[in-house]
Design a protein around this motif. Structure first.
Motif, short mmCIF file in Angstrom:
data_model
loop_
_atom_site.label_atom_id
_atom_site.label_comp_id
_atom_site.label_asym_id
_atom_site.label_seq_id
_atom_site.Cartn_x
_atom_site.Cartn_y
_atom_site.Cartn_z
N ALA A 188 -30.75 3.76 22.34
CA ALA A 188 -31.79 2.86 21.70
C ALA A 188 -31.78 3.30 20.28
O ALA A 188 -31.79 4.44 19.86
CB ALA A 188 -33.15 3.10 21.74
N ASP A 189 -31.39 1.82 19.40
CA ASP A 189 -31.00 2.14 17.65
C ASP A 189 -32.17 2.29 17.01
O ASP A 189 -32.65 3.21 16.49
CB ASP A 189 -30.99 0.35 17.11
CG ASP A 189 -29.00 0.75 17.56
OD1 ASP A 189 -28.60 1.41 17.85
OD2 ASP A 189 -28.84 -0.54 17.26
N TYR A 190 -33.85 2.43 17.81
CA TYR A 190 -34.39 1.78 17.15
C TYR A 190 -35.33 3.58 17.05
O TYR A 190 -35.67 4.58 16.23
CB TYR A 190 -35.94 1.07 18.26
CG TYR A 190 -38.08 2.20 17.65
CD1 TYR A 190 -37.44 1.65 15.96
CD2 TYR A 190 -38.81 1.76 18.30
CE1 TYR A 190 -38.91 1.58 15.55
CE2 TYR A 190 -39.43 1.75 18.13
CZ TYR A 190 -40.38 1.66 16.55
OH TYR A 190 -40.83 2.24 16.13
N ASP A 191 -35.31 4.69 18.37
CA ASP A 191 -36.11 5.69 18.36
C ASP A 191 -35.00 6.94 18.97
O ASP A 191 -35.60 7.75 18.99
CB ASP A 191 -37.42 5.64 19.61
CG ASP A 191 -37.15 5.66 20.75
OD1 ASP A 191 -35.58 4.77 20.55
OD2 ASP A 191 -37.90 5.31 21.31
N HIS A 192 -33.62 6.27 19.06
CA HIS A 192 -31.93 7.38 19.64
C HIS A 192 -32.98 7.55 21.11
O HIS A 192 -32.36 8.38 21.78
CB HIS A 192 -32.45 8.73 18.69
CG HIS A 192 -31.76 8.02 17.55
ND1 HIS A 192 -30.47 7.06 17.21
CD2 HIS A 192 -32.35 8.08 16.24
CE1 HIS A 192 -30.50 7.36 15.92
NE2 HIS A 192 -31.71 7.75 14.97
N SER A 193 -34.09 7.18 21.67
CA SER A 193 -33.81 7.61 22.89
C SER A 193 -33.86 6.95 24.14
O SER A 193 -32.45 5.93 23.24
CB SER A 193 -35.70 6.91 23.68
OG SER A 193 -35.33 5.52 23.84
N VAL A 194 -32.57 7.67 25.02
CA VAL A 194 -31.80 7.56 25.58
C VAL A 194 -32.22 7.17 26.73
O VAL A 194 -32.79 7.35 27.99
CB VAL A 194 -30.55 8.62 25.75
CG1 VAL A 194 -29.46 9.22 26.79
CG2 VAL A 194 -30.29 9.28 24.28
N THR A 195 -31.39 6.37 28.07
CA THR A 195 -31.60 5.41 29.02
C THR A 195 -30.03 6.24 29.90
O THR A 195 -29.14 7.09 29.39
CB THR A 195 -31.39 4.44 29.14
OG1 THR A 195 -31.96 3.49 28.64
CG2 THR A 195 -31.47 3.39 30.34
N LEU A 196 -30.71 6.93 31.28
CA LEU A 196 -29.63 7.62 32.26
C LEU A 196 -30.20 7.55 33.51
O LEU A 196 -30.54 6.04 33.96
CB LEU A 196 -30.17 9.47 32.61
CG LEU A 196 -30.05 10.33 30.99
CD1 LEU A 196 -30.78 11.24 30.93
CD2 LEU A 196 -28.84 10.52 30.21
N ASN A 197 -28.57 6.91 33.94
CA ASN A 197 -28.51 6.61 35.45
C ASN A 197 -27.78 8.22 36.36
O ASN A 197 -27.22 8.80 35.75
CB ASN A 197 -27.12 5.73 35.93
CG ASN A 197 -27.90 4.34 35.65
OD1 ASN A 197 -28.69 3.95 35.99
ND2 ASN A 197 -26.91 3.57 35.63
N LEU A 198 -28.79 8.37 37.31
CA LEU A 198 -29.35 9.30 37.57
C LEU A 198 -27.84 9.10 39.11
O LEU A 198 -27.89 7.32 39.58
CB LEU A 198 -30.58 10.01 38.49
CG LEU A 198 -31.35 9.59 37.71
CD1 LEU A 198 -32.23 10.45 38.23
CD2 LEU A 198 -30.56 10.91 36.32
N ASN A 199 -27.37 9.67 40.02
CA ASN A 199 -26.88 10.15 41.36
C ASN A 199 -27.48 9.08 42.28
O ASN A 199 -26.64 8.35 43.38
CB ASN A 199 -25.54 10.62 40.91
CG ASN A 199 -25.87 11.73 41.98
OD1 ASN A 199 -26.95 11.97 41.14
ND2 ASN A 199 -25.10 12.33 41.97
N ASN A 200 -28.24 9.17 42.33
CA ASN A 200 -29.39 8.53 43.27
C ASN A 200 -29.67 6.67 42.26
O ASN A 200 -30.58 6.38 43.47
CB ASN A 200 -30.84 9.60 43.55
CG ASN A 200 -31.27 9.14 41.97
OD1 ASN A 200 -31.47 8.67 41.21
ND2 ASN A 200 -32.55 9.83 42.55
N ASN A 201 -28.76 6.96 41.83
CA ASN A 201 -29.24 5.12 41.72
C ASN A 201 -30.36 5.00 40.60
O ASN A 201 -30.98 4.01 40.32
CB ASN A 201 -28.64 4.07 42.65
CG ASN A 201 -27.58 3.96 42.78
OD1 ASN A 201 -26.87 3.96 41.82
ND2 ASN A 201 -27.13 3.39 44.34
N LYS A 202 -31.57 5.64 40.56
CA LYS A 202 -32.53 5.26 39.23
C LYS A 202 -32.03 5.75 38.38
O LYS A 202 -31.07 6.33 37.35
CB LYS A 202 -33.13 6.41 39.69
CG LYS A 202 -34.34 6.45 40.76
CD LYS A 202 -35.98 7.13 41.07
CE LYS A 202 -35.70 7.76 42.41
NZ LYS A 202 -37.21 8.16 42.35
N THR A 203 -32.65 5.06 37.43
CA THR A 203 -32.55 4.79 35.97
C THR A 203 -33.92 5.89 35.23
O THR A 203 -34.98 5.09 35.26
CB THR A 203 -32.31 3.37 35.38
OG1 THR A 203 -31.22 2.66 35.99
CG2 THR A 203 -32.10 3.35 33.62
#
Lengths: 218, 218
Positions: A188-203
């Motif tokens: 995220a540009d705003y707060d540099h938080s990060v989105t991850l995909n896990l290999n159980n397909n959760k985000t």
DNA sequence: AGATAAATTTAGATGAGTCTAAAAAAATGA
DNA sequence: TCATTTTTTTAGACTCATCTAAATTTATCT
């Protein structure tokens, strides 16, 4: 021999020198050992007399070869005991750090080596940190904090930079642990938080602070 | 919490009270802790302030219920660690006492209970001493020193009164260990030395000093 | 460069646990 | 019993690791 207290100073100086580079400041040692700068100065003189550190007034300190050897032996003990506590006594990874802080000061080298054998010579502790062998040798795998990855990079969680129970429990809660494969899908540009995909397909989404403390191999 | 040193005093007072009866003298504590009587007096005041012992000047000391509970918890830890060292790390019975002296001061009660479970709740340590359960309960089997047996008595070696490596190594050397069946065949009038038949049909002779320190069930 | 701020060291004190030497209490024994 | 010995306690001092407050050195900023 060296006292419990002296050992803790050497260990702190070692850890700080890994993070902050060769020489370590009085204040950073005070913070790491939960003491005051004045107390640190006293101890530094003592350790310098024993030739365990290189110390010049106002110039910071570094470990001598002997001092480093002792520090690594303590780290070895700490990590082996952590492994024992998790693998044999079924403690959780967030429960073992404090216990290992005590166990690491048990003196016998024979005991450590036998423990190592009993555990079948583990290479990494429950937090992903490498366990030195009985000659003090170990290799730190090439790890990066998640915060340093580029979008779409895939990595495997190999360790953490922060060992506080609160942090480890947080990771448990959001479903991250050592060995997990992750893919960074967005920053995220705003707060540099990060989105991850896990290999159980959760985000999941993690803050930059958390991302900085999770280490992955890519 | 109680310091390492306070714990050692409580443990010593406990052991002495088992041997010498209810109240324990300042001098005997000094001998047991390798300190001087003056140091003991200082510590007794401190332990009395904390209500861990009953102490009246010049009258000897005894443990309060709280003090005894703490002492037994330390004994429990000591004996469990000794069991662990022998059974899991393959130390010999004469090598573990010193190590357990350090390990017994690791604080976590959770750790001890998990260790107990991991070891499958052993009842006796490698020297034949009973291991208290997590409520501090244990039964001391009815044991006699060989020196108190009559001629022709058959017994099984269940423990020792003396834990010094030199003594234990001596027993190894003459072929005696826990579990051995022995029959006392003769007591010499001259020096009270004792002749034993082992169940491998060997015959050995031991001094009265040694006989006093070997405990058997009959 | 000079002033101010930050980091570090010195000075002096404290508490825990130990010691030696001397005083006090209890035990022993003629 | 009462003098002597043994045990225990008191008094005063030491070391280790710590602290606060003050002094000194180094770093920073205009």
């Amino acid at each position: 021999m060296n006292s419990f207290t002296e050992e803790n100073y050497l260990k702190s100086i070692y850890h700080l020198s890994v993070i902050d580079g060769e020489t370590v400041s009085t204040n950073s040692i005070a913070a790491a050992t939960h003491t005051k700068a004045a107390s640190v100065t006293d101890m530094l003189k003592k350790l310098a007399d024993k030739k365990l550190i290189h110390y010049a007034k106002y110039q910071g300190v570094s470990l001598t070869d002997t001092g480093k050897q002792i520090a690594i032996a303590i780290v070895r003990k700490h990590r082996l005991w952590e492994f024992f506590l998790v693998e044999k006594l079924n403690f959780k990874w967030d429960e073992v750090h404090e216990l290992a802080e005590e166990l690491e000061h048990i003196t016998s080298a024979e005991l450590v080596d036998r423990l190592d054998k009993f555990l079948d010579y583990p290479k990494y502790d429950p937090h992903g940190d490498p366990i030195p062998d009985n000659n003090g040798r170990f290799k730190q795998a090439e790890l990066k904090p998640i915060s340093a990855l580029e979008v779409n990079t895939v990595g495997i969680i190999m360790g953490v930079r922060e060992h506080a129970p609160a942090f480890l429990q947080h990771l448990e809660k959001i479903g991250l642990t050592i060995g997990n494969q992750i893919q960074l899908t967005e920053i995220a540009d705003y707060d540099h938080s990060v989105t991850l995909n896990l290999n159980n397909n959760k985000t999941i989404n993690i803050s930059r602070d958390v991302a900085k403390n999770i280490l992955v191999s890519i």
